[in-house]
Design a protein around this motif. Structure first.
Motif, PDB file in Angstrom:
ATOM      1  N   ASN A 175       0.815  -1.225  -0.019  1.00 36.04           N
ATOM      2  CA  ASN A 175      -0.120   0.087  -0.009  1.00 36.04           C
ATOM      3  C   ASN A 175       0.833   1.284  -0.064  1.00 36.04           C
ATOM      4  OD1 ASN A 175      -2.486  -1.409   0.071  1.00 36.04           O
ATOM      5  ND2 ASN A 175      -2.489  -1.625   2.114  1.00 36.04           N
ATOM      6  N   ASN A 222       0.507   4.009  -2.973  1.00 32.66           N
ATOM      7  CA  ASN A 222       0.239   5.432  -2.524  1.00 32.66           C
ATOM      8  C   ASN A 222       1.246   6.481  -2.973  1.00 32.66           C
ATOM      9  OD1 ASN A 222      -2.175   4.618  -1.525  1.00 32.66           O
ATOM     10  ND2 ASN A 222      -1.521   4.439   0.581  1.00 32.66           N
ATOM     11  N   ARG A 265      -3.163   2.407  -9.803  1.00 34.12           N
ATOM     12  CA  ARG A 265      -3.927   1.431  -8.770  1.00 34.12           C
ATOM     13  C   ARG A 265      -4.419   0.247  -9.274  1.00 34.12           C
ATOM     14  NH1 ARG A 265      -4.342   3.520  -3.596  1.00 34.12           N
ATOM     15  NH2 ARG A 265      -4.267   5.809  -3.333  1.00 34.12           N
TER      16      ARG A 265
END
Length: 461
Positions: free
Chosen positions: A173, A177, A202
Motif C-alpha cells: 500500500n 500510494n 492502482r
C-alpha cells in the motif's frame, strides 16, 4: 643573458594573442546570442527502444544536459519501453523538470508502448505525443517484489476492514500510494488527466493513443517525427513557470547516438553479466590467495569484483541473496581446504543457487538473471564439489609415501654395538632403535614397529 631576448619575444607574442582574442570575447553575451539566434533551431532526437535502466538513464540525462548547454530548441525522445527501474525513471524525470529546453516524448512508431515507467515519463514531459496504434499505462509499481495486492474494502466484512494489514500488504500500500502521489503531481504540473493517472497506478489501466487524446492524457497524435514537429510549430507551452512559444521553422534535426560509456554501462548492468563478473572476481581472489603465483588471477579477480560491485550498486539487489552467494562460495572453498566428504560442498551449492535466484530484488523480466545462467553455474559448482570429493577419497586410499610410519618393514644397519638401545641408519638417516637381543656394529636389521621417535628392530636374517 642570451636567453633574455627570446623570453621577451615569447612574452610579446603572448600579449599580442591576448589582445587579438579580446574582441572575440567582447562579443559575449550579446554578439554570441545574436549568432545563436541567427542559426536555425536545432532539434535533438533520441530513440529509446529498451527497458529503462541505469545505462539508459545516464545516457538520457547527459544528452539533455548537452541540449541545455547548447541551447537546443527542442529535445524529442522517441519512446518504446516496457517499463524499468524506479530510481532510473526518477532520475530522468528530474532532468526533464529541471530542463530549460522543452522535452517532447513521442511514443512511436506504431505498435510501440509506454508501459509502467514510460507512462510516468509521458506525464512529466512538456509535450506528450503518441503515434496511432500505440498505448500507455499499466503503471502499477512492481519493482520491489510481489507482496500481497492492496485490499479492496468493497464487499468485505467489518472484521476484515478493521483488521490490521500484514507487513507485506502495508508495504504494498505504501508503494502504491507513493506512486499515485508522484504521478498525480506530474499530471497537475502539466495540466493532464490526474484521475486516469491514478487508475493506471492502482488498477493497471491502459489506453490506446486515440482514447488517451480524448481523455487529456496526451497532447497530440503524430504519425512520425516530421508530423510531430509540424504540429508543434508555434505551440505555446509552460516552461519553468513561464509561457514559451516553440519556434521550429527551418529546424535542423540532430540524432543522438549512444557513446562508449552508455554501451559499457549497458553491458555491465545486465544482471547476468554483473552476476558472472561477481563470480569471476570472487573465484579469482580465492585462487590467488590459495596458491600465490604471478598474480594474474588476483588482478583479474580484483578488476572483475570492482566492476561487479559498481554494476550491482546501480541495480536493485537483495543483500540477503548476495550474502547467500558469498556463503555458498565460502563453503565450497572450505570443502576443498578441509574435506567433509560433501557436507560443506553440497550445502554451499544449495546456498549459492538460492542466493543467485534471490539476487535481483525486482519482478521486471528485463532485470532478472537468466535462469539458464544460474543453472549452468550451479551445475558447474556441483561438479566441482564432486571432483573435490573424488580427489580426497582417492588420496585417502593411497599408501603412505612419507612420514615415520613408512619406515616399518624397511632395512636398517647398526652403527654401534648395543644390547637394548642404540643407533641405526635407515635411508641415510640416524634413528634411535630398541632391540631384545644384542646387536653388533654393521649388523643388518629390519624395522618391525615404532614407539614415538624410537624404532623397534630385529635381526634381518
Amino acid at each position: 643573458m642570451a636567453h633574455k631576448p627570446l623570453f621577451l619575444i615569447l612574452l610579446l607574442a603572448l600579449a599580442a594573442a591576448v589582445l587579438i582574442a579580446l574582441p572575440v570575447s567582447a562579443q559575449s553575451p550579446s554578439a554570441q546570442h545574436s549568432a545563436l539566434s541567427a542559426s536555425p533551431p536545432e532539434v535533438r532526437v533520441m530513440v529509446l527502444d529498451d527497458a529503462i535502466g541505469p545505462a539508459v538513464s545516464d545516457w538520457f540525462v547527459r544528452a539533455l544536459e548537452d541540449a541545455n548547454d547548447e541551447a537546443a530548441a527542442l529535445f524529442v525522445l522517441q519512446l518504446n519501453t516496457p517499463g524499468g527501474l524506479d530510481h532510473s525513471m526518477r532520475a530522468m524525470i528530474r532532468a526533464i523538470l529541471d530542463s530549460r529546453v522543452p522535452v517532447a516524448i513521442h511514443v512511436a512508431p506504431s505498435g510501440s508502448r509506454a508501459a509502467s515507467a514510460g507512462t510516468y515519463l509521458l506525464y512529466a514531459a512538456h509535450i506528450a505525443a503518441m503515434a496511432p496504434a500505440t498505448n500507455l499505462g499499466a503503471a502499477t509499481p512492481v519493482e520491489l517484489g510481489g507482496g500481497a495486492p492492496a485490499r479492496n474494502p468493497a464487499g468485505s466484512g467489518d472484521e476484515d476492514q478493521n483488521a490490521a494489514p500484514d507487513s507485506a500488504t502495508a508495504l504494498r500500500n505504501k508503494q502504491v500510494n507513493d506512486a499515485v502521489a508522484y504521478i498525480r503531481g506530474l499530471a497537475e504540473l502539466r495540466g493532464r488527466n490526474a484521475d486516469w493517472a491514478e487508475q493506471a497506478v492502482r488498477q493497471g489501466a491502459s489506453l490506446p493513443a486515440e482514447e488517451a487524446l480524448e481523455q487529456n492524457v496526451i497532447d497530440l497524435i503524430a504519425d512520425d517525427l516530421p508530423a510531430l514537429l509540424s504540429q508543434l510549430e508555434g505551440r505555446e507551452i509552460e516552461l519553468r513557470g513561464q509561457q514559451h512559444t516553440l519556434t521550429l521553422s527551418g529546424h535542423q534535426v540532430r540524432n543522438i547516438e549512444q557513446d562508449w560509456r552508455t554501451g559499457f554501462l549497458a553491458i555491465i548492468t545486465n544482471p547476468s553479466v554483473a552476476y558472472l563478473l561477481l563470480l569471476v572476481g570472487i573465484y579469482g581472489l580465492i585462487l590467488e590467495f590459495s596458491s600465490p603465483g604471478v598474480g594474474v588471477a588476483g588482478v583479474l579477480g580484483g578488476i572483475c569484483l570492482l566492476v561487479a560491485a559498481y554494476a550491482l550498486h546501480l541495480l536493485p539487489v537483495s543483500y540477503v541473496g548476495l550474502a547467500l552467494i558469498v556463503l555458498g562460495i565460502g563453503l565450497i572453498a572450505a570443502e576443498a581446504l578441509s574435506p567433509s566428504f560433501g557436507v560443506l560442498g553440497i550445502g554451499g551449492v544449495a546456498a549459492f543457487v538460492i542466493g543467485s535466484v534471490m539476487l535481483m530484488d525486482t519482478e521486471l523480466p528485463a532485470f532478472q538473471i537468466a535462469l539458464p545462467v544460474i543453472a549452468a553455474v550451479g551445475t558447474g559448482s556441483l561438479l566441482l564439489v564432486g571432483v573435490i570429493i573424488r580427489l580426497i577419497s582417492r588420496s585417502r586410499r593411497q599408501a603412505l609415501v612419507s612420514g615415520a610410519d613408512t619406515l616399518i618393514g624397511q632395512p636398517a644397519v647398526a652403527i654401534q654395538d648395543f644390547e637394548l638401545l642404540g643407533m641405526v641408519r635407515i635411508n641415510g638417516e640416524l634413528w634411535r632403535a630398541r632391540t631384545v637381543a644384542p646387536v653388533h656394529k654393521g649388523q643388518r636389521l629390519q624395522v618391525i614397529g615404532r614407539n614415538g621417535l624410537t624404532l623397534n628392530v630385529e635381526d634381518a636374517s
